[in-house]
Design an enzyme around this catalytic site. Structure first.
Site, PDB file in Angstrom:
ATOM      1  N   ARG A  17      84.270 -25.536 -12.075  1.00  0.00           N
ATOM      2  CA  ARG A  17      83.613 -26.802 -12.413  1.00  0.00           C
ATOM      3  C   ARG A  17      83.947 -27.173 -13.847  1.00  0.00           C
ATOM      4  NH1 ARG A  17      77.185 -26.978 -12.383  1.00  0.00           N
ATOM      5  NH2 ARG A  17      77.479 -25.802 -14.284  1.00  0.00           N
ATOM      6  N   ARG A  76      53.278  -0.521  16.589  1.00  0.00           N
ATOM      7  CA  ARG A  76      53.933  -1.722  16.089  1.00  0.00           C
ATOM      8  C   ARG A  76      55.224  -1.294  15.404  1.00  0.00           C
ATOM      9  NH1 ARG A  76      49.291  -2.939  11.526  1.00  0.00           N
ATOM     10  NH2 ARG A  76      49.302  -0.859  10.645  1.00  0.00           N
ATOM     11  N   LYS A 114      49.017  -7.480  18.161  1.00  0.00           N
ATOM     12  CA  LYS A 114      48.248  -6.301  18.556  1.00  0.00           C
ATOM     13  C   LYS A 114      47.877  -6.375  20.033  1.00  0.00           C
ATOM     14  CE  LYS A 114      45.571  -4.825  15.339  1.00  0.00           C
ATOM     15  NZ  LYS A 114      44.448  -4.833  14.372  1.00  0.00           N
ATOM     16  N   HIS A 118      66.824 -21.289 -16.879  1.00  0.00           N
ATOM     17  CA  HIS A 118      68.062 -20.743 -17.434  1.00  0.00           C
ATOM     18  C   HIS A 118      68.073 -19.231 -17.331  1.00  0.00           C
ATOM     19  CE1 HIS A 118      70.608 -19.262 -20.804  1.00  0.00           C
ATOM     20  NE2 HIS A 118      71.409 -20.204 -20.358  1.00  0.00           N
ATOM     21  N   GLY A 144      43.738 -10.511   4.396  1.00  0.00           N
ATOM     22  CA  GLY A 144      42.747 -11.557   4.197  1.00  0.00           C
ATOM     23  C   GLY A 144      42.008 -11.885   5.469  1.00  0.00           C
ATOM     24  N   SER A 196      81.102 -29.809  -2.941  1.00  0.00           N
ATOM     25  CA  SER A 196      80.237 -28.647  -3.081  1.00  0.00           C
ATOM     26  C   SER A 196      78.856 -29.186  -3.437  1.00  0.00           C
ATOM     27  CB  SER A 196      80.762 -27.729  -4.175  1.00  0.00           C
ATOM     28  OG  SER A 196      79.893 -26.636  -4.327  1.00  0.00           O
ATOM     29  N   THR A 202      72.732 -28.257  -4.951  1.00  0.00           N
ATOM     30  CA  THR A 202      71.390 -28.588  -4.461  1.00  0.00           C
ATOM     31  C   THR A 202      70.308 -28.393  -5.517  1.00  0.00           C
ATOM     32  OG1 THR A 202      71.318 -26.398  -3.469  1.00  0.00           O
ATOM     33  CG2 THR A 202      71.896 -28.235  -2.039  1.00  0.00           C
ATOM     34  N   MET A 254      39.806 -11.028   8.814  1.00  0.00           N
ATOM     35  CA  MET A 254      38.854 -10.005   9.199  1.00  0.00           C
ATOM     36  C   MET A 254      39.611  -8.992  10.005  1.00  0.00           C
ATOM     37  SD  MET A 254      35.689  -9.710  11.672  1.00  0.00           S
ATOM     38  CE  MET A 254      36.626  -8.557  12.676  1.00  0.00           C
ATOM     39  N   CYS A 291      76.768 -24.724  -3.729  1.00  0.00           N
ATOM     40  CA  CYS A 291      76.797 -23.789  -4.844  1.00  0.00           C
ATOM     41  C   CYS A 291      75.495 -23.798  -5.624  1.00  0.00           C
ATOM     42  CB  CYS A 291      77.976 -24.098  -5.760  1.00  0.00           C
ATOM     43  SG  CYS A 291      77.875 -25.710  -6.529  1.00  0.00           S
ATOM     44  N   TYR A 330      81.082 -23.065   3.646  1.00  0.00           N
ATOM     45  CA  TYR A 330      80.714 -21.860   2.906  1.00  0.00           C
ATOM     46  C   TYR A 330      79.451 -22.084   2.093  1.00  0.00           C
ATOM     47  CZ  TYR A 330      82.630 -24.051  -1.319  1.00  0.00           C
ATOM     48  OH  TYR A 330      82.860 -24.902  -2.361  1.00  0.00           O
ATOM     49  N   ARG A 379      38.810  -6.478  16.737  1.00  0.00           N
ATOM     50  CA  ARG A 379      39.861  -6.591  15.723  1.00  0.00           C
ATOM     51  C   ARG A 379      40.562  -7.941  15.854  1.00  0.00           C
ATOM     52  NH1 ARG A 379      40.458  -1.135  17.370  1.00  0.00           N
ATOM     53  NH2 ARG A 379      40.494   0.338  15.623  1.00  0.00           N
TER      54      ARG A 379
END
Lengths: 928, 928
Positions: A670, A390, A46, A508, A126, A816, A819, A128, A883, A903, A117
């Site tokens: 797989r 803005r 601002k 799942h 949240g 692959s 993760t 002020m 993947c 990829y 402000r």
């Protein structure tokens, strides 16, 4: 004992030492400013914009910005020290305003009133927000009456000040969400006493009464009087802004939005201007383009004789700024043209000169900021003041259209167009949604995790069978389960949406739903579901099988009724954006797809191949599950082979479909991954049926099932451990893949199978499976007298695999990264079981985010990076992809771009998101 | 389809290319040799010793050794190529023997007969052992008769040759373990026909008959005749040795004993000498010291007129070599002195000159090898030949005594004494055992894993309660369970031993039993246990509650009857060894101990502190479990605190006991670790009782228990996740520890508490717990007006903790590697669930060992090493230890020494083993 929670992170998780800021205050006003747009870090969004607007010649009320450094200094050193540090600068700032406005702060005769402000780098609930009319007190009220002759305005201004100051500075707030605001209670009281219903009906005397009662209320509840000294008021408000940076709601918001604690907030102090000084005064909000559709059309709303918060509060019906807008609005609401003009004339009609100026300023602002602007303005007795500008919030559709049109219009370049897009909003375009307007006032049944985007409405069913039966009759259903299992797959695929009581973003239900592009709300823990009664309840509402229910996969909200959904609209702008993204991306985007249907969808969304086909998902349809169970329950290899021979043609057929859908593109398949017990029924009735089908004794079946049970199935007999102990499974699957590829080849297609061995932990495991796969392939090549090019690689999903990636890469042609599992094992988090502590971890700031949603760069990421480096050391041309669920997460894709993966692979409906992020990541990566 | 298993590792897991060995054959004989003792890698243990014995002037039959390089060449290139490569050298070797012995290979008039024996670096069952009398055929038999005039000897020699050659070279073996040897069947037949029962009763004609029938049998079964050409016989035997290197039994043995495939075996070809040429011939085995007790006493056994295998076979009762030995033997067997002298005279009495020479040689051998020797000798017509010497196998007790006495005698230095000890044998000294003799002929009920050493006998009970009841009555019990749980702890502690059907070396039963020093056999999968019938069965035998059963924790064998155990004997030699070990060790040895009793035992075994006290093990005794359950079932923090207040004095008392037991030594106390559901009952009856005790509704209890259930408890709500979500638990435990330390201090002791936070994955978790611990401690210090020194550290047991050890070390004062969990998560192996694939992994050579027994250096070890380096980078004086099961495993301790840990911690009964290994590791580490 000490009290447990929060002793550790009272305010900030990381401490730092700060000296007194060199320049704590930046002035602006009268077309000049010390700050500028680029100083957002220091001045907040601002403050930087206020400065910038002055720089480009807009009429902005003068004022100054206290920097974010001061906020951090305050957090460290407290009120006293901060006061000493910035007192002089603040006083100079007030003098600057006095000089520009020709008014005096605290002078009853000629009073300057101020607004305070907060203004962080990004806007944040949240915090002020605003205190207006600072500097007012009884004798100033008298002065205002003398100056402007408007007694009602004067007392209303004081009333507004007392109310805001009492609330946000002195903390007189409702005790809970359910309690009404204490000031509003007083207002209701006075209205009742006066026998009126609208604020507008209150007189100057009424406002005076309100002020007295407010002040009394503050003395009673807060225990000290409202300050009347203007400077005390100003400092109180400034410090309240700093305090609010550290309040609970702001902290939670920052945690959820990954905003660092040490960004701090700036404070903007500005001269008041008034939109409520009679009929020639007004206040409003304008947008340079349509925030809903993106259309290049100036639009907005205003209220005559009102202050800014009246517009936001929505108590009065606003008028349209432009004539065009006004006409549209009349059409929508069905108001006759004459009535509109009479009751709700546009600004263009009411104050044509002011409108012309506003039009000039909005053009100047959009040209300057080169983005759609959301402008707040006030007209004080015919004089236009711009209060704020803005970048405007917008829908996903508007985001794409505005970006692509600005690119066409030459306002922005490709890089800006791409980087400006919020990838998360893209998904809005791909799924049905509820219109915001429709949701207003509808009670919420429960809240869960927004596990798979979109909106769905249908009748409650509790069993997958019922979803199938009703779907066959054309009845839309929402499948409600404690949690889903592979047995529910067919029911899930025909339900309109899925709602579960347990489970998280990678449960799942969530994963399967995202794969299907189906709306899902998961982990709605407040729901009480009884399978026996086929009923659910929550929030005092009871629903039974067949009742209507609606779920919002974008917000996690569940509604106990039917709500119409709006279909997604993919337009040319979207296609152009995708095309643009692909031109800038380096990292490819593949899809996780288990069926030809999913592969088709993903291909239409631009997937460059399949990164993960989970073959086990093919094991549930029709007769397959019977054959699978036969295999599992077989007592020897011969029995298993017999059952596998039944599965072979079915698997082959699936793979043929995938190769057709992904002609010429790589298809990573797989091998069987889940523990075998997942394929067996766990309730007695199904076990009895199974026993009958298999001509086996129920007790034997149950003993076999119990024998397969595992304490920690996640770490049990699954993945390549199955293929190693039952090599005939690997053989069958390899045969199905290679034979399917031959079929595709015969059809003139170019199949590119990549066979992926799951859950490898050490090189020797891979070598064993690799040898079986290659031997099986060679056997088929011999049978056919022809060959198929294929690769064999592995998931890297076990920490040990990542650690020893150099060794595994000696044999694996691609990695692959899985993760999901890698995160589970690296953290020691079972994603099915984190519900009891992860929310607390997030709440306490022990975790900044759910590591199953966003990759944990410092831990899991270090392992991935290590494996990338080691894998490439051994095999420079190794193909590297990901993947896991992170493949569709923007922050994670940035990381994968940075560490040089080839990829990412994600669910079909995330492909467009990932394509955009891929381009963004590359552009950021180039920036370094 | 291709056949699955073993296509990958037909013989060898790793391939290498080898050229023809430069010197394939080493000659020895007549006091000269080309080889020597140091050439074991090339010549095998036996070949190197044969060479060495020649070098030190012993009368060894001449011969030559084909090197291990030739074995590898054979494995790579096969028979033809190997034959070409070594033919000349072998022929030269035979000529060398002919020249030394004055005989001719294959010459009927003056025949040289040969033996062929395998000889790897270490002796190995499953390998082709020996073929004797090579070079014999019908006309040679005639020649022998002419030369020695002993027709029976001649035909017996031929018979032995045919039998051995047919078996080990031509592969005519029993079809299964249960079938009798086919040659033995023929012998039984002929004996029956002749009406005799002993071999000795067979005549020359009988042997001739046997030869004919053997030859016929071979032609029938093998399909080709026995070769009569001496050279063909020789080559057949040589290649049979190489083949046997790759047979299944040998491979399994190597896998189990971590012997690399590419060590290969050597082949020893040696001139035959005969102990069966009449009364002046004999053959025997001698030990330079007593292999059972270690006493420095020359002893051994021999048989007149016999060949070596007759001694081993045990069909005739052997005579003692020395008079002393003979007398002892008479005492043991109760044979009167005169009878002994008459029927079983000693060699010392029978052939005093030969005895004198043997005595001289044994002294020379022990002086030369500086270790207890196991010597094979043959006396041919009064001439003593030494056939073999090797370091003698011995009991643990003998090992310690021999080593320490040789050190006292100045024969070896400290380093040699230490390095020679087999740490695994040390435990023999600490636990009751079954005497080997007693076990002979007792049928085995079942086999399981030797999970905790020792031997135990008692009555079968199936429930922990029954073990307690019967123990109170003085009845010894063996607790038999599918698997144990913490609820069984008290029963386990009073049972004599524990037998489980499921679970591995690191199952609950195994870990707890080792901690208690109690015998345990785990995972005896063939047992069928019915809790309902309180009965078990296996191997066709049924036992019920109260029946006698015995278990051998050293072998994993289970016997269906009572077997007397022999108490352990710890002597001065043992104490001296421990003292010596400590002087050479760098790495300290602590103990895992959960009770003052365990701590006391460990201290007597020399533990230098407690490395792991699992506080949850204190939660089961008496009223504690009730208070624990109250805490778990409490609906809010206040309820939890109330229950924790009841636990506080009990925990404090436990810790006081630990500090007393370990005065002045560090005591590492781990905060609560297991998931809370482990403390709740899972059967309905106990749940009903609990509901009654808690004045709660059964359904509510069951819902709460179900709610705590986890899909993967290993990765769930446990460890520091409990302390973070319920900080009051951490506070209570800290208070108990610190207050207990004050009590100890008041008693004049020096408590050294180390508070360990489990399952840390990231720094912020640790900081939160660290803050609570320190705040609680400070509060107590304030209350007491006094302070206690203590440290706060963490387990490193989550991969992410190891990866980010640099960050965690910023706050943690010590790391203790929890390699059990670290192994689980790094491999993704649930130790409760690996039973379905780990045996296959070991069998196929995918794993060389169980990674829960021995640390996986390449994977888990890399993480540990990384954490050590990173931890020390951040905090150079950080204390580093290990408290997983690997802390008592020798190979793992070597690794921990190498990477520089400060201490290992293991169960009390492993402490002596670890102390010895600590010294060995240090000595090896110094060698580099």
């Amino acid at each position: 004992m000490v009290s447990g929670l929060n002793i550790f992170f009272p305010h900030k998780p990381f401490l730092f030492i700060m000296t007194i800021p060199a320049k704590p205050v930046y002035l602006f006003g009268a077309g000049k400013a010390e700050g500028k747009a680029e100083m957002k870090e220091l001045l907040g969004g601002k403050g930087a914009n206020l400065a910038e607007m002055n720089r480009i010649g807009l009429p902005v009320p003068p004022g100054f910005t206290i920097t974010t450094e001061v906020c951090n200094y305050y957090t460290q050193h407290g009120r006293e020290a901060t006061f000493e540090a910035i007192r002089t600068a603040v006083e100079e700032g007030v003098r600057h305003m006095e000089s520009v406005m020709g008014l005096q702060f605290g002078d009853p005769a000629n009073p300057l009133l101020l607004s305070v402000r907060s203004g962080a780098r990004v806007s944040m609930p949240g915090m002020m927000d605003t205190v207006l009319n600072i500097g007012i007190h009884p004798s100033v009220v008298e002065g205002i009456i003398r100056k402007w002759g408007d007694e009602r305005f004067a007392w209303d201004s004081y009333r507004r000040f007392v109310q805001m100051y009492g609330d946000v500075v002195m903390g007189l707030k409702p005790g809970s969400d359910k309690e009404e605001d204490p000031f509003e209670q007083v207002i209701q009281q006075v209205k009742a006493e006066r026998g009126v219903s609208q604020d507008i009906q209150l007189t100057a005397e009424d406002f005076q009464t309100l002020v007295q009662r407010f002040e009394q209320l503050i003395r009673d509840k807060v225990g000290k009087p409202l300050p009347t000294d203007p400077w005390e008021q100003l400092w109180g408000a400034v410090f309240a802004v700093f305090e609010s940076w550290n309040n609970n709601r702001a902290r939670v918001y920052r945690q959820l939005n990954h905003i660092p604690e040490d960004w701090g907030t700036a404070v903007n102090v500005q001269a008041m201007v008034y939109g409520n000084l009679g009929d020639q005064s007004a206040t409003g909000v304008a947008f340079t383009r349509d925030a809903a559709t993106g259309e290049d059309l100036f639009n907005g709303e205003f209220l005559i004789n009102a202050q800014g918060e009246d517009v936001v509060a929505g108590v009065r019906t606003p008028q349209q700024i432009s004539l065009t807008g006004s006409r549209r609005w009349a059409q929508l609401t069905g108001v006759p043209e004459e009535d509109r003009r009479a009751n709700y004339p546009s600004l263009e009609e009411l104050m044509p000169e002011v409108y012309e100026k506003l039009l000039e300023y909005e053009t100047r602002l959009e040209d300057h900021y080169r983005d759609m602007q959301d402008i707040e303005f006030t007209i004080q007795e015919g004089t236009l003041w711009i209060l704020q500008t803005r970048n405007g919030k917008r829908t996903g559709q508007a985001m794409v259209r505005i970006g692509m049109e600005m690119l066409q219009q030459g306002m922005i370049d490709e890089k800006t167009a791409l980087l400006r897009m919020d990838p998360e909003r893209l998904e809005d375009l791909l799924h049905p949604v509820f219109e915001d307007a429709v949701l207003k006032g509808i009670e919420v049944l429960a809240r869960g995790l927004p596990a798979s985007p979109g909106a769905a409405t249908g009748r409650v069913v509790f069993f997958a069978d019922d979803a199938e039966t009703w779907a066959a009759e054309g009845i839309p259903t929402i499948l409600v389960r404690q949690e889903t299992s592979p047995e529910d797959l067919r029911g899930m695929s025909v339900a309109k949406g899925i709602l579960t009581v347990r489970g998280g973003m990678t449960s799942h239900a969530a994963i399967v739903a995202r794969g299907m592009g189906k709306c899902c709300v998961a982990g709605a823990e407040s729901l009480k579901v009884s399978y026996q009664d086929q009923a659910l309840q929550a929030n005092g509402i009871h629903l039974k099988k067949g009742d209507w229910i609606s779920i919002n996969g974008n917000t996690g909200e569940v509604y106990p009724r039917q709500i119409q959904t709006q279909d997604p609209q993919i337009d040319d702008h979207f296609a152009a954006l995708m095309h643009l993204a692909d031109r800038h991306a380096r990292i490819a985007v593949r899809t996780n797809a288990d069926t030809p249907e999913e592969a088709d969808i993903a291909k239409r969304f631009g997937a460059q191949g399949i990164g993960l086909c989970r073959t086990e998902h093919m094991f549930f349809g029709g007769d397959r599950i019977t054959a699978v169970r036969e295999m599992i329950l077989a007592s020897d290899e011969a029995g298993r082979r017999q059952a596998l021979n039944k599965l072979l043609p079915m698997q082959r057929q699936d793979f043929e479909g995938l190769f057709r859908a992904m002609d010429g593109k790589p298809v990573t398949i797989r091998l069987l991954d889940p523990p075998l017990h997942e394929f067996l029924p766990h309730d007695t009735r199904s076990q009895q049926e199974l026993a009958k089908d298999m001509h086996m004794n129920l007790e034997v079946i149950q003993a076999l099932i119990e024998n397969l049970d595992e304490v920690n199935p996640m770490l049990g007999h699954r993945g390549c451990r199955l293929g190693i102990t039952f090599p005939e499974i690997t053989e069958m699957q390899t045969r199905a893949i290679i034979e399917a590829a031959f079929t595709a080849k015969r059809e003139g297609l170019h199949p590119r199978p990549e066979i992926m061995v799951p859950l490898i932990g050490r090189q020797r495991e891979f070598r064993q499976q690799d040898a079986i796969i290659r031997a099986t392939a060679e056997q088929i090549f011999g049978e056919r007298g022809d060959r198929i090019d294929f690769q064999v690689g592995t998931m890297i999903e076990i920490p040990r695999a990542a650690i020893t990636a150099d060794l595994i890469a000696e044999y694996a042609e691609f990695f692959s990264f899985g993760t999901n599992d890698l995160t589970q094992m690296t953290f020691g988090f079972s994603r099915d079981d984190i519900g009891k502590f992860l929310p607390i971890y997030l709440d306490q700031g022990i975790m900044d985010f759910d590591p199953f949603t966003q990759i944990d760069e410092n831990g899991v990421g270090r392992l991935v990076r290590h494996a990338v480096e080691k894998g490439r050391e051994t095999r420079p041309d190794i193909k590297l992809g990901i993947c896991g669920e992170h493949g569709g997460n923007p922050a994670s894709i940035h990381f994968f771009e940075r560490i040089g993966l080839d990829y990412v692979s994600c669910s079909p409906y995330r492909v467009p998101v990932a394509r955009l992020v891929a381009a963004q990541s590359r552009l950021r990566q180039k920036e370094g």
